[in-house]
Write an enzyme that holds these catalytic residues in place. Sequence first.
Site, PDB file in Angstrom:
ATOM      1  N   ASP A   1       4.264  -4.853  -8.649  1.00  0.00           N
ATOM      2  CA  ASP A   1       3.421  -4.408  -7.547  1.00  0.00           C
ATOM      3  C   ASP A   1       4.318  -3.745  -6.509  1.00  0.00           C
ATOM      4  O   ASP A   1       5.106  -4.413  -5.840  1.00  0.00           O
ATOM      5  CB  ASP A   1       2.695  -5.618  -6.955  1.00  0.00           C
ATOM      6  CG  ASP A   1       1.792  -5.272  -5.791  1.00  0.00           C
ATOM      7  OD1 ASP A   1       1.822  -4.120  -5.301  1.00  0.00           O
ATOM      8  OD2 ASP A   1       1.065  -6.183  -5.339  1.00  0.00           O
TER       9      ASP A   1
ATOM     10  N   ASN B   1      -2.573  11.263  -1.534  1.00  0.00           N
ATOM     11  CA  ASN B   1      -3.309  12.523  -1.640  1.00  0.00           C
ATOM     12  C   ASN B   1      -2.967  13.331  -0.393  1.00  0.00           C
ATOM     13  O   ASN B   1      -2.340  12.820   0.536  1.00  0.00           O
ATOM     14  CB  ASN B   1      -4.817  12.291  -1.813  1.00  0.00           C
ATOM     15  CG  ASN B   1      -5.430  11.571  -0.632  1.00  0.00           C
ATOM     16  OD1 ASN B   1      -5.295  11.992   0.512  1.00  0.00           O
ATOM     17  ND2 ASN B   1      -6.109  10.464  -0.906  1.00  0.00           N
TER      18      ASN B   1
ATOM     19  N   GLY C   1      -5.927   3.879  -6.386  1.00  0.00           N
ATOM     20  CA  GLY C   1      -4.661   3.638  -7.066  1.00  0.00           C
ATOM     21  C   GLY C   1      -3.563   3.133  -6.144  1.00  0.00           C
ATOM     22  O   GLY C   1      -3.792   2.296  -5.266  1.00  0.00           O
TER      23      GLY C   1
ATOM     24  N   ASP D   1      -1.995   4.669  -3.772  1.00  0.00           N
ATOM     25  CA  ASP D   1      -2.248   5.052  -2.380  1.00  0.00           C
ATOM     26  C   ASP D   1      -3.117   4.018  -1.676  1.00  0.00           C
ATOM     27  O   ASP D   1      -2.784   3.539  -0.590  1.00  0.00           O
ATOM     28  CB  ASP D   1      -2.911   6.433  -2.363  1.00  0.00           C
ATOM     29  CG  ASP D   1      -2.994   7.060  -0.985  1.00  0.00           C
ATOM     30  OD1 ASP D   1      -2.244   6.659  -0.079  1.00  0.00           O
ATOM     31  OD2 ASP D   1      -3.806   7.991  -0.824  1.00  0.00           O
TER      32      ASP D   1
ATOM     33  N   SER E   1       1.438  11.009 -10.020  1.00  0.00           N
ATOM     34  CA  SER E   1       0.486  11.898 -10.701  1.00  0.00           C
ATOM     35  C   SER E   1      -0.066  11.367 -12.016  1.00  0.00           C
ATOM     36  O   SER E   1      -0.797  12.069 -12.704  1.00  0.00           O
ATOM     37  CB  SER E   1       1.085  13.298 -10.941  1.00  0.00           C
ATOM     38  OG  SER E   1       1.163  14.025  -9.736  1.00  0.00           O
ATOM     39  N   THR E   2       0.242  10.128 -12.367  1.00  0.00           N
ATOM     40  CA  THR E   2      -0.204   9.616 -13.670  1.00  0.00           C
ATOM     41  C   THR E   2      -1.548   8.903 -13.632  1.00  0.00           C
ATOM     42  O   THR E   2      -2.097   8.586 -14.676  1.00  0.00           O
ATOM     43  CB  THR E   2       0.839   8.657 -14.277  1.00  0.00           C
ATOM     44  OG1 THR E   2       1.001   7.544 -13.398  1.00  0.00           O
ATOM     45  CG2 THR E   2       2.164   9.353 -14.496  1.00  0.00           C
TER      46      THR E   2
END
Length: 174
Positions: A4, A18, A26, A28, A116-117
């Site tokens: 984590d 973003n 996610g 973020d 980006s995944t």
Amino acid sequence: MTGDITTMKVDAVVNAANSTLLGGGGVDGAIHRAAGPQLLAACETIRRTKLKKGLPAGKAIATTAGDLPAKWVIHTVGPVYSISEDLSHVLASAYTESLYTALYLGARTVAFPAISTGAYSWPMADAARIAVEAVHSLAWELGTDIDEVIFVAFDSRAEAAFREALRNRGPLTR
């Protein structure tokens, strides 16, 4: 390592943000929830002053970390994966710009998520390869003062992809 990222005791945690910097899903969302309202307030100030149009993909900016054990959160925006356009340089830039920001702050330890995944759909193995190459290349180029970079995977599949990318890249030696 699988873990984590919000619990990492490092100088800087990288947020796969973003462009609004105002939280989301996610990583973020998890970082914003764990950091508390101070993080959102810092991001809102940045949006009002420095980044009125948001943070572009491949760039990075830092804030305080609120209630996280880290000192700073470095926000970066990765590109949305596209099969018709090669945006790997933008993904690599998200990692290198985050490291430049960490160096500017004086951070010695940095934890990265797999940028980006998630919602941006970048294939994990390719994203891990790009991340490892970008970090290794910058460390080689600068001989950085960063002691440790940790790739924090959200599951065992992601961890395996990063371990494979690290194996294929080999050790960083001069």
